[in-house]
Design a protein around this motif. Sequence first.
Motif, mmCIF file in Angstrom:
data_model
loop_
_atom_site.group_PDB
_atom_site.id
_atom_site.type_symbol
_atom_site.label_atom_id
_atom_site.label_comp_id
_atom_site.label_asym_id
_atom_site.label_seq_id
_atom_site.Cartn_x
_atom_site.Cartn_y
_atom_site.Cartn_z
ATOM 1 N N LYS A 196 -1.088 -1.047 -10.656
ATOM 2 C CA LYS A 196 -2.246 -0.713 -11.480
ATOM 3 C C LYS A 196 -1.785 0.152 -12.659
ATOM 4 O O LYS A 196 -0.786 0.871 -12.550
ATOM 5 N N PRO A 197 -2.516 0.094 -13.776
ATOM 6 C CA PRO A 197 -2.163 0.961 -14.902
ATOM 7 C C PRO A 197 -2.158 2.432 -14.452
ATOM 8 O O PRO A 197 -3.024 2.858 -13.695
ATOM 9 N N ASP A 198 -1.175 3.148 -14.886
ATOM 10 C CA ASP A 198 -1.032 4.580 -14.571
ATOM 11 C C ASP A 198 -0.815 4.870 -13.091
ATOM 12 O O ASP A 198 -0.959 6.015 -12.659
ATOM 13 N N GLU A 199 -0.489 3.849 -12.298
ATOM 14 C CA GLU A 199 -0.186 4.067 -10.882
ATOM 15 C C GLU A 199 1.292 4.403 -10.752
ATOM 16 O O GLU A 199 2.149 3.663 -11.240
ATOM 17 N N GLY A 200 1.608 5.480 -10.123
ATOM 18 C CA GLY A 200 2.999 5.867 -9.923
ATOM 19 C C GLY A 200 3.704 4.927 -8.954
ATOM 20 O O GLY A 200 3.064 4.226 -8.164
ATOM 21 N N ARG A 201 5.017 4.917 -9.038
ATOM 22 C CA ARG A 201 5.833 4.047 -8.176
ATOM 23 C C ARG A 201 5.537 4.292 -6.697
ATOM 24 O O ARG A 201 5.371 3.347 -5.930
ATOM 25 N N GLU A 202 5.493 5.534 -6.288
ATOM 26 C CA GLU A 202 5.286 5.867 -4.875
ATOM 27 C C GLU A 202 3.924 5.361 -4.390
ATOM 28 O O GLU A 202 3.820 4.780 -3.303
ATOM 29 N N ALA A 203 2.897 5.555 -5.194
ATOM 30 C CA ALA A 203 1.559 5.090 -4.823
ATOM 31 C C ALA A 203 1.535 3.565 -4.719
ATOM 32 O O ALA A 203 0.931 3.003 -3.795
ATOM 33 N N TYR A 204 2.197 2.896 -5.669
ATOM 34 C CA TYR A 204 2.235 1.433 -5.626
ATOM 35 C C TYR A 204 2.974 0.933 -4.388
ATOM 36 O O TYR A 204 2.524 -0.009 -3.724
ATOM 37 N N LEU A 205 4.113 1.533 -4.087
ATOM 38 C CA LEU A 205 4.862 1.125 -2.898
ATOM 39 C C LEU A 205 3.977 1.195 -1.659
ATOM 40 O O LEU A 205 3.874 0.214 -0.909
ATOM 41 N N HIS A 206 3.328 2.330 -1.454
ATOM 42 C CA HIS A 206 2.492 2.493 -0.263
ATOM 43 C C HIS A 206 1.337 1.497 -0.249
ATOM 44 O O HIS A 206 1.027 0.921 0.795
ATOM 45 N N ARG A 207 0.731 1.271 -1.400
ATOM 46 C CA ARG A 207 -0.370 0.311 -1.464
ATOM 47 C C ARG A 207 0.114 -1.105 -1.175
ATOM 48 O O ARG A 207 -0.545 -1.873 -0.455
ATOM 49 N N SER A 208 1.308 -1.470 -1.694
ATOM 50 C CA SER A 208 1.824 -2.829 -1.460
ATOM 51 C C SER A 208 2.131 -3.056 0.021
ATOM 52 O O SER A 208 1.825 -4.115 0.565
ATOM 53 N N TRP A 209 2.706 -2.061 0.674
ATOM 54 C CA TRP A 209 3.002 -2.200 2.114
ATOM 55 C C TRP A 209 1.717 -2.241 2.929
ATOM 56 O O TRP A 209 1.573 -3.063 3.831
ATOM 57 N N ASP A 210 0.791 -1.335 2.607
ATOM 58 C CA ASP A 210 -0.462 -1.277 3.362
ATOM 59 C C ASP A 210 -1.274 -2.556 3.194
ATOM 60 O O ASP A 210 -1.846 -3.065 4.159
ATOM 61 N N LYS A 211 -1.311 -3.077 1.975
ATOM 62 C CA LYS A 211 -2.076 -4.302 1.734
ATOM 63 C C LYS A 211 -1.464 -5.476 2.502
ATOM 64 O O LYS A 211 -2.188 -6.263 3.119
ATOM 65 N N ALA A 212 -0.134 -5.595 2.475
ATOM 66 C CA ALA A 212 0.533 -6.672 3.213
ATOM 67 C C ALA A 212 0.268 -6.540 4.713
ATOM 68 O O ALA A 212 -0.096 -7.517 5.376
ATOM 69 N N GLU A 213 0.432 -5.355 5.234
ATOM 70 C CA GLU A 213 0.229 -5.135 6.670
ATOM 71 C C GLU A 213 -1.211 -5.444 7.082
ATOM 72 O O GLU A 213 -1.446 -6.144 8.078
ATOM 73 N N THR A 214 -2.162 -4.970 6.314
ATOM 74 C CA THR A 214 -3.571 -5.218 6.618
ATOM 75 C C THR A 214 -3.899 -6.706 6.554
ATOM 76 O O THR A 214 -4.575 -7.246 7.435
ATOM 77 N N TYR A 215 -3.397 -7.377 5.515
ATOM 78 C CA TYR A 215 -3.668 -8.805 5.360
ATOM 79 C C TYR A 215 -3.087 -9.592 6.536
ATOM 80 O O TYR A 215 -3.762 -10.439 7.133
ATOM 81 N N ILE A 216 -1.835 -9.313 6.863
ATOM 82 C CA ILE A 216 -1.167 -10.038 7.952
ATOM 83 C C ILE A 216 -1.875 -9.792 9.284
ATOM 84 O O ILE A 216 -2.126 -10.730 10.052
ATOM 85 N N LYS A 217 -2.208 -8.547 9.567
ATOM 86 C CA LYS A 217 -2.877 -8.223 10.834
ATOM 87 C C LYS A 217 -4.271 -8.839 10.926
ATOM 88 O O LYS A 217 -4.706 -9.241 12.000
ATOM 89 N N SER A 218 -4.980 -8.892 9.800
ATOM 90 C CA SER A 218 -6.374 -9.342 9.847
ATOM 91 C C SER A 218 -6.562 -10.839 9.623
ATOM 92 O O SER A 218 -7.671 -11.349 9.815
ATOM 93 N N PHE A 219 -5.493 -11.551 9.250
ATOM 94 C CA PHE A 219 -5.659 -12.989 9.032
ATOM 95 C C PHE A 219 -6.025 -13.633 10.365
ATOM 96 O O PHE A 219 -5.369 -13.400 11.380
ATOM 97 N N PRO A 220 -7.072 -14.446 10.390
ATOM 98 C CA PRO A 220 -7.532 -15.004 11.670
ATOM 99 C C PRO A 220 -6.513 -15.950 12.318
ATOM 100 O O PRO A 220 -5.768 -16.638 11.631
ATOM 101 N N GLU A 221 -6.535 -15.932 13.624
ATOM 102 C CA GLU A 221 -5.741 -16.891 14.382
ATOM 103 C C GLU A 221 -6.291 -18.291 14.116
ATOM 104 O O GLU A 221 -7.475 -18.444 13.800
ATOM 105 N N VAL A 222 -5.445 -19.288 14.248
ATOM 106 C CA VAL A 222 -5.860 -20.675 14.060
ATOM 107 C C VAL A 222 -5.657 -21.394 15.393
ATOM 108 O O VAL A 222 -4.567 -21.341 15.967
ATOM 109 N N ALA A 223 -6.694 -22.050 15.874
ATOM 110 C CA ALA A 223 -6.631 -22.734 17.165
ATOM 111 C C ALA A 223 -5.508 -23.765 17.179
ATOM 112 O O ALA A 223 -5.341 -24.529 16.224
ATOM 113 N N ASP A 224 -4.734 -23.762 18.254
ATOM 114 C CA ASP A 224 -3.659 -24.735 18.466
ATOM 115 C C ASP A 224 -2.638 -24.754 17.336
ATOM 116 O O ASP A 224 -2.098 -25.813 16.998
#
Length: 131
Positions: free
Chosen positions: A72-100
Amino acid sequence: MTSLNKFSNLMASSGVSLDTLGIRDIGLARENALRAVEILRHENLSILGGDVYIRRGDRLEVAHANWYADPKPDEGREAYLHRSWDKAETYIKSFPEVADAEVLFAIVVEKAPGADIRPTARLKDWLPLLG
């Protein structure tokens, strides 16, 4: 063993080639994708986003689902790193299972310092560099 070696070993041992879809990339099952996020977190490499695929037996399908984390504009490197990891982790964990079927995640990562690969490198691009 360094974290990048752990990452390379995870990709080599657990990754699923997406070549049959005409995609030069590797997908990881949910638990392995979460391990990859932790390794990238330890190495301070951002996760730019990712794509989702479905494996039904020997057949792969595009799930037409993805996520991204642009700085994001004016987002520091550290804040971006944490947001990128958190977003990936949340997305992966919350993606629904698919039957079979098994859900696979292809993660787009920041290039490692000194690596001669494009900035939006796919995990498969890392294997020759990290081995």
